[in-house]
Design a protein around this motif. Structure first.
Motif, PDB file in Angstrom:
ATOM      1  N   VAL A 216      45.241  15.935   8.605  1.00 28.71           N
ATOM      2  CA  VAL A 216      44.844  15.709   7.221  1.00 28.71           C
ATOM      3  C   VAL A 216      45.488  16.732   6.286  1.00 28.71           C
ATOM      4  O   VAL A 216      45.944  16.397   5.203  1.00 28.71           O
ATOM      5  CB  VAL A 216      43.296  15.750   7.093  1.00 28.71           C
ATOM      6  N   MET A 217      45.547  17.982   6.748  1.00 32.76           N
ATOM      7  CA  MET A 217      46.152  19.031   5.926  1.00 32.76           C
ATOM      8  C   MET A 217      47.668  18.943   6.020  1.00 32.76           C
ATOM      9  O   MET A 217      48.215  18.769   7.099  1.00 32.76           O
ATOM     10  CB  MET A 217      45.711  20.412   6.410  1.00 32.76           C
TER      11      MET A 217
ATOM     12  N   LEU B  56      40.044  19.765  15.624  1.00 36.51           N
ATOM     13  CA  LEU B  56      41.138  20.570  15.061  1.00 36.51           C
ATOM     14  C   LEU B  56      42.390  19.722  14.848  1.00 36.51           C
ATOM     15  O   LEU B  56      43.074  19.850  13.829  1.00 36.51           O
ATOM     16  CB  LEU B  56      41.467  21.734  15.996  1.00 36.51           C
ATOM     17  N   ALA B  57      42.705  18.857  15.815  1.00 40.32           N
ATOM     18  CA  ALA B  57      43.884  17.994  15.686  1.00 40.32           C
ATOM     19  C   ALA B  57      43.742  17.069  14.483  1.00 40.32           C
ATOM     20  O   ALA B  57      44.699  16.878  13.716  1.00 40.32           O
ATOM     21  CB  ALA B  57      44.091  17.193  16.961  1.00 40.32           C
ATOM     22  N   ASN B  58      42.564  16.513  14.301  1.00 42.33           N
ATOM     23  CA  ASN B  58      42.323  15.632  13.168  1.00 42.33           C
ATOM     24  C   ASN B  58      42.415  16.405  11.852  1.00 42.33           C
ATOM     25  O   ASN B  58      42.977  15.917  10.865  1.00 42.33           O
ATOM     26  CB  ASN B  58      40.947  14.981  13.304  1.00 42.33           C
ATOM     27  N   MET B  59      41.911  17.628  11.837  1.00 46.04           N
ATOM     28  CA  MET B  59      41.968  18.447  10.621  1.00 46.04           C
ATOM     29  C   MET B  59      43.410  18.826  10.286  1.00 46.04           C
ATOM     30  O   MET B  59      43.785  18.855   9.111  1.00 46.04           O
ATOM     31  CB  MET B  59      41.103  19.693  10.806  1.00 46.04           C
ATOM     32  N   MET B  60      44.196  19.107  11.295  1.00 51.92           N
ATOM     33  CA  MET B  60      45.594  19.478  11.058  1.00 51.92           C
ATOM     34  C   MET B  60      46.408  18.288  10.557  1.00 51.92           C
ATOM     35  O   MET B  60      47.349  18.466   9.792  1.00 51.92           O
ATOM     36  CB  MET B  60      46.218  20.044  12.332  1.00 51.92           C
TER      37      MET B  60
ATOM     38  N   ASP C 219      43.004  28.316   3.540  1.00 47.62           N
ATOM     39  CA  ASP C 219      43.008  26.953   4.066  1.00 47.62           C
ATOM     40  C   ASP C 219      43.229  26.882   5.572  1.00 47.62           C
ATOM     41  O   ASP C 219      43.278  25.792   6.136  1.00 47.62           O
ATOM     42  CB  ASP C 219      44.089  26.126   3.372  1.00 47.62           C
ATOM     43  N   ILE C 220      43.363  28.007   6.239  1.00 48.87           N
ATOM     44  CA  ILE C 220      43.593  28.012   7.681  1.00 48.87           C
ATOM     45  C   ILE C 220      42.320  27.566   8.384  1.00 48.87           C
ATOM     46  O   ILE C 220      41.233  28.061   8.091  1.00 48.87           O
ATOM     47  CB  ILE C 220      43.999  29.423   8.164  1.00 48.87           C
ATOM     48  N   PRO C 221      42.415  26.610   9.311  1.00 50.87           N
ATOM     49  CA  PRO C 221      41.218  26.179  10.042  1.00 50.87           C
ATOM     50  C   PRO C 221      40.714  27.280  10.974  1.00 50.87           C
ATOM     51  O   PRO C 221      41.504  27.940  11.650  1.00 50.87           O
ATOM     52  CB  PRO C 221      41.675  24.969  10.845  1.00 50.87           C
ATOM     53  N   VAL C 222      39.416  27.464  11.000  1.00 52.46           N
ATOM     54  CA  VAL C 222      38.767  28.411  11.901  1.00 52.46           C
ATOM     55  C   VAL C 222      37.591  27.706  12.576  1.00 52.46           C
ATOM     56  O   VAL C 222      37.088  26.704  12.084  1.00 52.46           O
ATOM     57  CB  VAL C 222      38.269  29.676  11.168  1.00 52.46           C
ATOM     58  N   VAL C 223      37.167  28.263  13.694  1.00 53.98           N
ATOM     59  CA  VAL C 223      36.062  27.698  14.460  1.00 53.98           C
ATOM     60  C   VAL C 223      34.987  28.773  14.596  1.00 53.98           C
ATOM     61  O   VAL C 223      35.297  29.916  14.900  1.00 53.98           O
ATOM     62  CB  VAL C 223      36.536  27.248  15.863  1.00 53.98           C
ATOM     63  N   PHE C 224      33.751  28.389  14.345  1.00 53.34           N
ATOM     64  CA  PHE C 224      32.649  29.302  14.651  1.00 53.34           C
ATOM     65  C   PHE C 224      31.658  28.584  15.542  1.00 53.34           C
ATOM     66  O   PHE C 224      31.622  27.363  15.620  1.00 53.34           O
ATOM     67  CB  PHE C 224      31.990  29.887  13.400  1.00 53.34           C
TER      68      PHE C 224
END
Length: 173
Positions: free
Chosen positions: A121-122, A115-119, A133-138
């Motif tokens: 990049v965005m 999540l930190a890496n994705m945030m 575009d909000i990150p979600v976790v499944f």
């Protein structure tokens, strides 16, 4: 008259109809017969899956606001994606993947670095007002897909947590 010295001609016989009892098993050819070619998997060819049903693998959304970074691994594997991608998966009812485009999964401790890496990049300007575009976790049940996973050494080395690739190829032990 005397008999001629020729050999007797063979009588032509009509082919008889095979009378088979309905309860009699079919005759097997000598030597055990030929094996059924479609009963066993072909040697050298591994079965490949290209999708999994979301209900069968127990797909569920995880609330990121209640996420604890120090939690240990559990019986699930996690994937970080965007809201739009998760909605597409839920609408379709399947997760699509292939050996060329595998689905990346991680254990519970790997979600926070992902999540930190994705945030990073965005950009925050791009996310403003775009809920897609909000990150979600499944998460998915690990025991259901465990035989279809391969280790991802690059991400594991980068984040220090086990990452896996869902390729659809069954492991041959």
């Amino acid at each position: 008259m005397a008999e001629l010295p020729f050999a007797a001609l063979a009588r032509s016989r009509r082919p008889r109809r095979a009378s088979r009892r309905p309860d009699a098993p079919p005759a097997t050819p000598p030597g055990g017969g030929q094996p059924d070619l479609f009963a066993a998997p072909m040697p050298g060819i591994r079965p490949v899956l290209t999708y999994l049903d979301t209900a069968a693998i127990g797909l569920g959304r995880v609330d990121v606001r209640q996420w604890r970074a120090g939690a240990e691994a559990d019986g699930y594997l996690y994937h970080v994606t965007t809201q739009a991608d998760l909605e597409t998966i839920q609408a379709r009812g399947t997760i699509v993947f292939s050996p060329r485009a595998p689905l990346v999964l991680t254990e519970r401790p790997g979600v926070a670095p992902w999540l930190a890496n994705m945030m990073e990049v965005m950009e925050t300007d791009d996310m403003a007002g775009h809920t897609a575009d909000i990150p979600v976790v499944f998460r998915v049940k690990r025991f259901v897909i465990d035989e279809l996973l391969e280790h991802d050494p690059d991400r594991t080395r980068r984040h220090g947590v086990s990452f896996f690739l869902l390729t659809g190829l069954t492991r041959q032990e």
